[in-house]
Design an enzyme around this catalytic site. Structure first.
Site, PDB file in Angstrom:
ATOM      1  N   TYR A  55      36.854  -5.599   4.673  1.00 54.80           N
ATOM      2  CA  TYR A  55      36.491  -4.715   5.775  1.00 54.80           C
ATOM      3  C   TYR A  55      37.197  -5.350   7.128  1.00 54.80           C
ATOM      4  O   TYR A  55      36.869  -6.337   7.581  1.00 54.80           O
ATOM      5  CB  TYR A  55      35.027  -4.814   5.859  1.00 54.80           C
ATOM      6  N   HIS A 121      34.032  -9.102  -5.157  1.00 50.72           N
ATOM      7  CA  HIS A 121      33.809  -7.825  -4.679  1.00 50.72           C
ATOM      8  C   HIS A 121      34.528  -6.885  -5.748  1.00 50.72           C
ATOM      9  O   HIS A 121      33.871  -5.700  -5.894  1.00 50.72           O
ATOM     10  CB  HIS A 121      34.857  -7.638  -3.458  1.00 50.72           C
ATOM     11  N   SER A 200      25.959   2.383  -0.222  1.00 51.69           N
ATOM     12  CA  SER A 200      26.196   3.957   0.047  1.00 51.69           C
ATOM     13  C   SER A 200      24.892   4.873  -0.418  1.00 51.69           C
ATOM     14  O   SER A 200      25.009   5.826  -1.023  1.00 51.69           O
ATOM     15  CB  SER A 200      27.500   4.620  -0.581  1.00 51.69           C
ATOM     16  N   PRO A 201      23.664   4.253  -0.032  1.00 57.63           N
ATOM     17  CA  PRO A 201      22.501   5.211  -0.527  1.00 57.63           C
ATOM     18  C   PRO A 201      22.183   6.435   0.040  1.00 57.63           C
ATOM     19  O   PRO A 201      21.733   7.104  -0.374  1.00 57.63           O
ATOM     20  CB  PRO A 201      21.167   4.078   0.076  1.00 57.63           C
ATOM     21  N   LEU A 202      23.260   6.684   1.282  1.00 54.93           N
ATOM     22  CA  LEU A 202      23.231   7.890   2.072  1.00 54.93           C
ATOM     23  C   LEU A 202      24.399   8.848   1.177  1.00 54.93           C
ATOM     24  O   LEU A 202      24.740   9.760   1.858  1.00 54.93           O
ATOM     25  CB  LEU A 202      23.417   7.726   3.466  1.00 54.93           C
ATOM     26  N   GLY A 203      24.813   8.405   0.132  1.00 54.85           N
ATOM     27  CA  GLY A 203      25.826   9.151  -0.486  1.00 54.85           C
ATOM     28  C   GLY A 203      27.138   9.176   0.269  1.00 54.85           C
ATOM     29  O   GLY A 203      27.630  10.444   0.615  1.00 54.85           O
ATOM     30  N   GLY A 205      27.164   9.302   3.500  1.00 49.91           N
ATOM     31  CA  GLY A 205      26.983   9.913   4.744  1.00 49.91           C
ATOM     32  C   GLY A 205      26.495  11.328   4.321  1.00 49.91           C
ATOM     33  O   GLY A 205      25.865  12.235   5.278  1.00 49.91           O
ATOM     34  N   PHE A 206      26.729  11.908   3.198  1.00 53.08           N
ATOM     35  CA  PHE A 206      26.292  13.282   2.759  1.00 53.08           C
ATOM     36  C   PHE A 206      24.857  13.335   2.944  1.00 53.08           C
ATOM     37  O   PHE A 206      24.258  14.477   3.522  1.00 53.08           O
ATOM     38  CB  PHE A 206      26.880  13.678   1.412  1.00 53.08           C
TER      39      PHE A 206
END
Length: 328
Positions: A55, A121, A200-203, A205-206
């Site tokens: 990152y 990773h 990425s539990p929020l897709g 950001g979607f």
């Protein structure tokens, strides 16, 4: 903040994924804002912080190390090896010597002498997972890591790795609109006593409910290369977001809180690690463990957003070739 288990650690039920403070979604936030996100997470009772050598090509580890060094004893610090930047390019390299040198550099940037959970990773197709995990196990023996994890791996790879050294956590993308772990990885984790850490539990950001157009995505935003964010697929997915927002409104919470709460209801062994670049959004994430969802709500959400209703693949062909996870 409620807690869950990852290996020997009790961690906050919701952790913080630190990637987007330095990487991936266009221009990162200014350093004072990034530091404020980390401090806001501490204030909300979050104790699990996730970063990686990749990152920002080390910049994220350096940020996390600088901001959280004085809080080291109260947090569980995780990072990843096996994928990093070389001459400005992303490289997957699971060779034992590379892993050892990468972790030494990570420890320096993180300002610590031990990483609590060290992940591989990505699986290097040129290196048996037994060799990569064997090198990581040596780092545990040397006191440079306390527990081991894997990222974006199949159930079969998990079992092979676990035979070399206990795997405390598997980290993969999991959300209402990415259900791949439900194919086999979640079951394998449960058989082995391995926690599942959902990134990425929020897709991407979607599911946060704020992204209504992809036209404004910055040129270097990685979502530009993801099929679900191609204009035609994104437009087809927007009606799902409208209905999801209505569910959140009926519960008196934000869409982000609901998305994370849904994951928490999929099992006590699941630990979501949402990310944000805005300090004021951290509270929405931290509220998720306190949001009860009844069986009827869970059924509606499952029916609304699932592999049959989502348009577009999560990765393009080139990125898909780099991961080991099962696919629908």
């Amino acid at each position: 903040m409620k807690t869950r288990k990852i290996g020997p650690f009790d961690v906050s039920a919701v952790g913080l994924g630190c990637m987007n403070l330095s990487h991936a979604y266009g221009v990162p936030p200014p350093r004072p804002v990034a530091a404020a996100v980390l401090h806001a997470a501490l204030e909300q009772g979050i104790t699990l912080f996730d970063t990686a050598a990749l990152y920002g090509f080390g910049a994220n580890e350096a940020l996390v190390g600088e901001v959280l060094a004085t809080h080291r004893e109260r947090i569980v610090l995780t990072s990843k090896c096996g994928m990093h930047g070389v001459n400005g390019q992303r490289v997957i390299d699971g060779r034992p010597d590379t892993i050892r040198s990468s972790v030494e550099a990570s420890l320096t940037r993180l300002r610590t002498d031990v990483i609590d959970v060290l992940y591989l990773h990505r699986l290097d197709p040129a290196v048996p997972v037994e060799d990569s995990v064997g090198a990581m196990a040596q780092l545990v023996q040397q006191g440079k890591a306390r527990a081991l994890g894997l990222s974006e791996v199949s159930a079969a790879t998990l079992r092979r790795a676990h035979a070399v050294h206990p795997i405390a956590a598997v980290q993969s993308e999991y959300s209402l609109w990415t259900r791949n772990p439900e194919i086999a990885a979640l079951q394998a984790c449960r058989e082995l006593g391995t926690a599942f850490v959902a990134f990425s539990p929020l897709g991407r950001g979607f599911l946060g409910g704020k992204l209504r157009s992809v036209q404004g995505l910055e040129p270097k935003d990685i979502r530009r290369a993801m099929p679900r964010f191609a204009p035609e697929h994104f437009a087809a997915n927007l009606p799902l977001l409208d209905a999801f927002d209505q569910e959140a409104a009926s519960l008196g919470c934000t869409a982000a809180t609901l998305a994370v709460a849904w994951l928490l209801h999929q099992g006590d062994d699941i630990v979501p690690i949402p990310g944000t670049a805005r300090p004021e959004h951290v509270r929405d994430l931290a509220l998720a463990p306190r949001l009860p969802l009844d069986a009827a709500t869970l059924r509606r959400l499952d029916a609304l957003i699932n592999p049959r209703t989502v348009h577009g693949a999560r990765y393009n062909a080139a990125t898909q070739a780099e991961i080991d996870t099962e696919e629908f």
